[in-house]
Structures are given as C-alpha cells and as structure tokens.
Design a protein around this motif. Sequence first.
Motif: not given
Length: 259
Positions: A152-154, A199-207, A99-104, A191-197
């Motif tokens: 999880g929040f932090f 991938l959805r948020s776009g932080l792991l796209a590209g660079t 839930a909170s990863a989408q705020l990054v 770390s697995l859920i953070l990676a999945a989150a």
Amino acid sequence: MIDALEQLCTQFGAAAVAAAFAVMFLGGFTKGAVGFALPMIAISGVGSALSAQLAIAAVIAPSVAANLWQTFRQGLRPALSSMRRFWVLNATMFAAIAASAQLVTMLSDRALYMILGCGVTAFGAVQLAGWRPPRPRGRSAALEAAVGLVAGFFGGLSGVWGPPILMYLVALELPKAEMVRAQGVAFLLGSLILAAAHLRSGLLAGTGGALSLWMVLPAAAGMAAGLAAHDRLDQRRFRQATLAVLTLAGLNLLRRALF
C-alpha cells in the motif's frame, strides 16, 4: 475530453501520446494473458512518454476496469470468498494506499521516477533470477498486514502495489484460478482506493482525469486480446518475456531519475 488530448499533444507531441496509448494496450494484453503487470508496464511506458504524475493518473481508470473484469470473471461468490480469505492483507493495503497517495503531488518527477524505477526493476530482476519466497507456515495475520502495508505504501506513491502481493500469493502456492482471482480482488480494492485518494489529491482533476478515462479504451482492447490468447500462449515463456521487459522499463525510469 477532446480538449485534454489536444492539450497533451501540444505539450508532449502527438507521437508521445500515441505511444502512451500503445503502451496501455500492451499492458492490457499482458494483464489478460498472465493476470498482472498492467500498472507496471503502463506506468513505465507512459512515464517514458509523458510526465510521472500523468503516468500515475493514466493507469487509475484502466486498472479499475481491468480488475473488475478479472475479479468477477468467475462470478460473485468466488470473488467474495477471496475477499474474506485475505481481508487482513487487503484492509491494510487499503489504508496504506489512502495515506501515501497524498504524497504524490508533493514529490518531484525525479523522485517519482526513482521510486517507480527501483520497485519495477527489483521485482522483475528477482523474478527473472528465479527466487521465490519461502512458503509461510499456515496463515499469519501479522505477515499479511506487513505485506499489505508495504504494498500500500508504494502503491499510493507509484500506482504499483502488485509485487509484494504477488510474491506472497506465489509463496502460498495457491491453485492457478484462485491465485488469479485473489490478485484481481487485491488489485481491484487497491485501484478503487487509489482513485478515491487521487480525486482528493487533485491528480485526477482536469487533464489527468480525462487521460485516465481515455486510457480505458486501449487497456480494455488489450485485455480482451490477452484473455483470448491466454490458453494458447506458453505461459512460462511469456511470463519471462514480460518480466524482462519490465526490468528494462524499470532501468529506463532509473535512467530518467538519475540523468
């Protein structure tokens, strides 16, 4: 992936990128030696050389690789036993990170540095001061859920969810091998859920994604060296030195946020 490194060198300078790789090696070494601190060291150090969002992206793939190694080092059955024992803690943390990863991507670098700096500095300072949480009276699903929620929040915001979990496991006074394995399980699932989150948020796209994959190399080399040194190091002194470095790194992130 080569193009991504060239782009980073152009944007931040080759020295900054090299420093980020060196910090990731140090984080991997510490992880191998004492079982934790890779994300805290890596995000603090990489965040000082690159941007806060890139620092969070950089730590994701190395964290997955390192935590797989730590979780299953003693075999599949002990790992599954730890998963079953702490399923409430891990399930709550899992959901909170998602839930909170989408705020990054919505927060400024300044806000992220403030969150990172406060968390890392507080954890390092409290541990250096010698404070330990009181031992819980038996197992408590509510307490585990609360710890998982905070972690999880932090963790979703900053990529660092270890401190609340470490404090809880220390309070339980688990045997050394079981504690390291329980850490590995919690950190792996996070770390697995953070990676999945992300991938959805776009932080792991590209660079960001390319940098994260590159960072697996120094982290794995550092962890191998740390595991080799594990039995020969004075664990108490090395842990204190690690916490001192973390506290300074956290203060540096606060400096970046405030000035």
